[in-house]
Design a protein around this motif. Structure first.
Motif, short mmCIF file in Angstrom:
data_model
loop_
_atom_site.label_atom_id
_atom_site.label_comp_id
_atom_site.label_asym_id
_atom_site.label_seq_id
_atom_site.Cartn_x
_atom_site.Cartn_y
_atom_site.Cartn_z
N VAL A 1 1.06 -1.41 -0.30
CA VAL A 1 -0.02 -0.02 0.31
C VAL A 1 0.55 1.51 0.24
N ASN A 2 2.01 1.07 0.85
CA ASN A 2 3.04 2.46 0.82
C ASN A 2 4.00 2.75 0.09
N GLY A 3 4.20 1.37 -0.22
CA GLY A 3 5.45 1.24 -1.62
C GLY A 3 6.56 1.77 -0.80
N ARG A 4 6.99 0.53 0.28
CA ARG A 4 8.00 -0.08 1.25
C ARG A 4 8.48 -1.11 0.89
N GLY A 5 9.75 -0.74 -0.31
CA GLY A 5 10.25 -1.93 -0.37
C GLY A 5 10.29 -2.46 -1.14
N VAL A 6 8.49 -1.81 -2.14
CA VAL A 6 8.23 -2.43 -3.13
C VAL A 6 7.77 -1.34 -3.75
N ALA A 7 7.81 -1.79 -5.17
CA ALA A 7 6.62 -0.98 -6.08
C ALA A 7 5.08 -0.87 -5.47
N GLN A 8 4.39 0.34 -5.69
CA GLN A 8 3.27 0.79 -4.64
C GLN A 8 2.40 -0.09 -5.45
N ASP A 9 1.54 -0.96 -5.22
CA ASP A 9 0.69 -1.70 -5.62
C ASP A 9 -0.28 -2.01 -4.95
N ASP A 10 -1.69 -1.23 -5.27
CA ASP A 10 -2.47 -1.66 -4.79
C ASP A 10 -3.72 -3.43 -4.97
N LYS A 11 -2.69 -3.78 -6.21
CA LYS A 11 -4.08 -5.11 -6.12
C LYS A 11 -2.75 -5.81 -5.17
N GLN A 12 -1.86 -5.76 -5.45
CA GLN A 12 -1.15 -6.93 -4.40
C GLN A 12 -1.63 -6.78 -2.74
N ALA A 13 -1.49 -5.43 -2.88
CA ALA A 13 -2.06 -5.28 -1.00
C ALA A 13 -3.16 -5.97 -0.84
N ALA A 14 -4.17 -5.78 -1.87
CA ALA A 14 -5.22 -6.75 -1.24
C ALA A 14 -5.17 -7.90 -1.52
N THR A 15 -4.59 -8.46 -2.22
CA THR A 15 -4.12 -10.08 -2.55
C THR A 15 -3.70 -10.48 -0.62
N TRP A 16 -2.88 -9.56 -0.28
CA TRP A 16 -2.03 -10.24 1.19
C TRP A 16 -3.21 -9.53 2.06
N TYR A 17 -3.74 -8.32 1.56
CA TYR A 17 -4.50 -8.28 3.43
C TYR A 17 -5.87 -9.19 2.94
N ARG A 18 -6.15 -9.47 2.01
CA ARG A 18 -7.94 -10.87 1.62
C ARG A 18 -7.23 -12.58 2.31
N LYS A 19 -5.84 -12.92 2.70
CA LYS A 19 -4.97 -13.75 2.65
C LYS A 19 -5.08 -13.73 4.79
N ALA A 20 -5.21 -12.57 4.96
CA ALA A 20 -5.19 -12.08 6.02
C ALA A 20 -6.54 -12.24 7.02
N ALA A 21 -7.44 -11.19 6.18
CA ALA A 21 -8.60 -11.15 6.84
C ALA A 21 -9.25 -12.84 6.55
N GLU A 22 -8.83 -13.55 5.61
CA GLU A 22 -9.49 -14.89 5.46
C GLU A 22 -9.26 -15.93 6.84
N GLN A 23 -8.02 -15.57 7.54
CA GLN A 23 -7.80 -16.19 7.92
C GLN A 23 -8.20 -15.37 9.84
#
Length: 181
Positions: free
Chosen positions: A156-178
């Motif tokens: 989300v913040n583009g820290r250490g990686v290019a800012q990418d909301d799709k990737q952010a959503a993917t990882w947030y989804r994985k955490a949320a599903e747990q």
């Protein structure tokens, strides 16, 4: 020593015998004093939690260290936590980092996530967002909820990686599903 350590575990869990922390402690001590790393780790846990003995973080650290120096990954992780929090030892982020690193390199998921945080915050090591992302990813890919959440934040913040909301959503989804709120 192995049988003594296993018997200690049987007493801790009340399997085949009545649950008895004092008996568990006695059997773990016999095995630990013979150099059994698993028993040393378990004895450290008993001291840290005050099970069957007065709670004593210094004793926990001493037993964790014996096991950790023999390569016991759980002891390495717990010793990293003790140094991180200053429990039973002076707080020392460099020592914390060193023990987490040993555990992480053996595949300990929680240690990998902790290393990510240490790199992100610059605790015990130079601050490095790319290293934070690398360690968060190792843990996140193995299902560590905290690492999934933190990796999402890095995207989300583009820290250490290019800012990418799709990737952010993917990882947030994985955490949320747990179940992460």
């Amino acid at each position: 020593a192995k049988a003594q350590g296993f018997l200690g575990t049987m007493y801790v869990n009340g399997r085949g015998v009545a649950q008895d922390d004092k008996q568990a402690l006695a059997w773990y001590r016999k095995a630990a004093e013979q150099g059994n790393a698993n028993a040393q780790f378990n004895l450290g846990v008993m001291y840290e939690q005050g099970k069957g003995v007065a709670q004593d973080d210094k004793q926990a650290v001493a037993w964790y260290r014996k096991a950790a120096e023999q390569g016991n990954v759980d002891a390495q992780f717990n010793l990293g936590v003790m140094y991180n929090t200053g429990s039973g030892v002076a707080q020392d982020y460099k020592q914390s980092y060193a023990w987490f690193r040993k555990a992480a390199e053996q595949g300990d998921v929680d240690a990998q996530g902790r290393l990510g945080a240490m790199y992100e915050l610059g605790k015990g090591v130079a601050q490095d967002d790319k290293q934070a992302v690398a360690w968060y990813r190792k843990a996140a890919e193995q299902g560590n909820v905290d690492a999934q959440l933190l990796l999402g934040a890095m995207y989300v913040n583009g820290r250490g990686v290019a800012q990418d909301d799709k990737q952010a959503a993917t990882w947030y989804r994985k955490a949320a599903e747990q179940g992460d709120a």
